[in-house]
Each structure stands twice: as structure tokens, then as C-alpha cells.
Write a protein that holds these residues in place. Sequence first.
Motif, short mmCIF file in Angstrom:
data_model
loop_
_atom_site.label_atom_id
_atom_site.label_comp_id
_atom_site.label_asym_id
_atom_site.label_seq_id
_atom_site.Cartn_x
_atom_site.Cartn_y
_atom_site.Cartn_z
N LEU A 1 -57.94 -48.24 66.43
CA LEU A 1 -59.53 -47.50 66.00
C LEU A 1 -59.88 -46.28 65.98
O LEU A 1 -60.23 -45.77 67.52
CB LEU A 1 -60.29 -48.77 66.13
N LEU A 2 -60.99 -45.83 65.16
CA LEU A 2 -61.20 -44.64 65.87
C LEU A 2 -63.31 -44.41 65.35
O LEU A 2 -63.14 -45.03 64.24
CB LEU A 2 -60.83 -43.47 64.88
N LEU A 3 -63.35 -44.36 66.49
CA LEU A 3 -65.25 -44.19 66.00
C LEU A 3 -65.51 -42.89 66.02
O LEU A 3 -65.81 -42.66 67.12
CB LEU A 3 -66.17 -45.50 67.22
N ALA A 4 -65.68 -42.10 64.91
CA ALA A 4 -66.32 -41.08 64.32
C ALA A 4 -66.93 -39.86 63.10
O ALA A 4 -66.81 -41.49 62.18
CB ALA A 4 -65.04 -40.20 65.19
N ASN A 5 -66.94 -39.81 63.52
CA ASN A 5 -68.00 -38.94 62.31
C ASN A 5 -66.27 -38.36 61.56
O ASN A 5 -65.95 -37.49 62.42
CB ASN A 5 -69.18 -38.41 61.99
N GLY A 6 -66.11 -38.69 60.26
CA GLY A 6 -65.77 -37.75 59.07
C GLY A 6 -65.81 -36.06 58.78
O GLY A 6 -64.94 -35.13 58.49
N ALA A 7 -67.01 -35.49 59.13
CA ALA A 7 -67.07 -34.28 58.61
C ALA A 7 -66.63 -33.67 59.53
O ALA A 7 -66.33 -32.71 59.09
CB ALA A 7 -68.37 -34.64 59.12
N ASN A 8 -65.57 -33.77 60.38
CA ASN A 8 -64.74 -32.63 60.73
C ASN A 8 -63.89 -33.35 61.49
O ASN A 8 -62.82 -33.55 62.38
CB ASN A 8 -64.90 -32.25 62.65
N LEU A 9 -62.40 -33.83 60.41
CA LEU A 9 -61.47 -34.15 60.47
C LEU A 9 -60.57 -34.01 61.00
O LEU A 9 -59.33 -34.12 61.58
CB LEU A 9 -61.33 -35.20 59.22
N THR A 10 -60.05 -32.05 60.62
CA THR A 10 -59.38 -30.79 61.58
C THR A 10 -60.07 -30.88 62.62
O THR A 10 -58.50 -30.36 63.17
CB THR A 10 -59.44 -29.64 60.34
N ASP A 11 -60.51 -31.58 63.40
CA ASP A 11 -60.86 -31.51 64.75
C ASP A 11 -60.47 -33.10 65.38
O ASP A 11 -60.01 -33.20 66.45
CB ASP A 11 -62.61 -31.59 65.39
N LEU A 12 -59.98 -33.82 64.78
CA LEU A 12 -59.15 -35.21 64.91
C LEU A 12 -58.25 -35.44 65.09
O LEU A 12 -57.13 -36.25 65.12
CB LEU A 12 -59.91 -36.74 64.37
N PHE A 13 -57.65 -34.88 64.06
CA PHE A 13 -56.09 -34.94 62.71
C PHE A 13 -55.66 -33.44 63.19
O PHE A 13 -56.26 -32.62 62.66
CB PHE A 13 -55.73 -35.67 62.24
N ALA A 14 -53.96 -33.22 63.37
CA ALA A 14 -53.59 -31.84 63.24
C ALA A 14 -53.27 -31.77 62.44
O ALA A 14 -53.28 -32.53 60.96
CB ALA A 14 -52.16 -31.90 64.69
N GLU A 15 -52.83 -30.67 61.81
CA GLU A 15 -52.21 -30.29 60.80
C GLU A 15 -50.68 -30.74 59.91
O GLU A 15 -50.05 -31.39 60.82
CB GLU A 15 -52.18 -28.70 60.22
N GLY A 16 -50.30 -31.46 58.80
CA GLY A 16 -49.27 -32.13 58.63
C GLY A 16 -48.66 -33.79 59.42
O GLY A 16 -48.08 -34.14 59.59
N GLU A 17 -50.95 -34.16 59.94
CA GLU A 17 -50.23 -34.94 60.86
C GLU A 17 -49.85 -36.50 60.26
O GLU A 17 -49.97 -37.79 60.80
CB GLU A 17 -51.29 -35.22 62.21
N VAL A 18 -50.79 -36.29 59.07
CA VAL A 18 -50.80 -38.01 58.49
C VAL A 18 -50.18 -37.79 56.99
O VAL A 18 -50.17 -36.49 56.56
CB VAL A 18 -52.17 -37.76 58.12
N SER A 19 -49.66 -39.43 56.59
CA SER A 19 -48.94 -39.30 55.50
C SER A 19 -49.26 -39.60 54.26
O SER A 19 -48.99 -39.17 53.33
CB SER A 19 -48.57 -39.72 55.98
N GLY A 20 -51.05 -40.08 54.67
CA GLY A 20 -51.68 -40.99 53.36
C GLY A 20 -53.06 -41.33 53.65
O GLY A 20 -53.26 -41.48 55.05
N MET A 21 -53.85 -41.22 53.03
CA MET A 21 -55.34 -40.94 53.37
C MET A 21 -56.22 -42.54 52.30
O MET A 21 -55.95 -42.78 51.25
CB MET A 21 -56.52 -40.28 53.48
#
Length: 214
Positions: free
Chosen positions: A92-112
Amino acid sequence: MRLRNKPWAKDMINDNLDLIAVQPENMAGKWQDRFEKSQPLFLELGSGKGGFITELAKQNPQNNYVAMEVQEGAIALLLKKQVENKLPNLQLLLANGANLTDLFAEGEVSGMYLNFSDPWPKTRHEKRRLTYKSFLEQYKTVLKDDGYIQFKTDNQGLFEYSLVSMNNFGMKFDEISLDLHNNEELNETNIPTEYEEKFSKKGFRINYLKAQFN
């Protein structure tokens, strides 16, 4: 939909820091460290009470999932589920999605997964819609080259806006349905959210799409 404050939420979160990230700015590129196995990583942006992402993780042990929510009350209800289930492939992640690139690295996610996001119907609030071009730019950054976005909403206006926004951004659509629950092929594998079940019973059509960046 904003939930009432949960007086017990902070204590539950602090007692289960192995299941929920509260310093997400330190996690970009390191999400696999929070799971038992290194597996493809998927993100739900705005998980609410967590019925969808919990069931998705149960059905797909070969993947890792992050349930992201900005409301403390909502993520606490989701955390209750995870404390009971202890799914090794769900964080789980408690955070605001407005700055998603601060929370996940480039190419780290396979699907949303974007499920029943706030439609922000007023024109002056367009930039807050999760399918606005500035959000799409962030999704493109954190997603792998073959990553995808799956989007569901009961709001026809938001769905039409999203189709135009994604098309203008140069995305390609793999699947589209204006009535998901009456599409036998797509609905067969659909996992409904709590919100989805409630409003589909009232006769609301569920709009759905799956898209990728070119």
C-alpha cells in the motif's frame, strides 16, 4: 468520494509499516525490495477501500501490486483487509498521485489501473482529471514501453474526455466498451470495485478502456 476521518487510522498505519509505505519519496526504483519476489509491478491509482486491488492480487500471484490512495481513511480500510490477508504481492502507498515520477522510477511499472476517478466536471478543473495530458506524460514515464493503462468509469463525460485526451496524446486503444457489464468477453475477467457494484446495480453503464503509449 471523501470518507469520514478514522481516529484509529494513524495507529494502524504506524503498526503495519511493512505493508504500507509512508515515505514514498524514498521508494522510486526500489519497490521490488518491499515484496517477497521480484515480479512485474502494477499500480492502482486511487484504490479506495481496496476491493479491486485485493482481489486482483489474489488472482495473480505472479505479479506485484501497489495500491495508491491519498485519503488516509480509505487506505486504512484497505490496510485492514491486507492485515487479514497478508498477501505477499500487495503493498500500500499513502500518497498524492500528482507527482508520480517522484514515487516510481522510469519504466518501473508494467501496468496501471484508474478506477472511477473523480470526474472534475468543471472546465476550470480539467487539469485535475487523471487523464489530463500532464498526468498522461507521467504515466508514460513510469510505465514500461509495453505497459498499459486500464480505465473504468460510470461518468460518460469523463470517459469521452479521456478518449479524446489519450487519442490526442498519441495512445493506441486495445479495448473499448461503453457497457462493460454487457460485454460478455470483457466482463468475464472483470473485477468490480465496490463503487462499480453499487452503481451498476442502479443501472449505470460502466465505461472501460485499455490503452498503451506508442
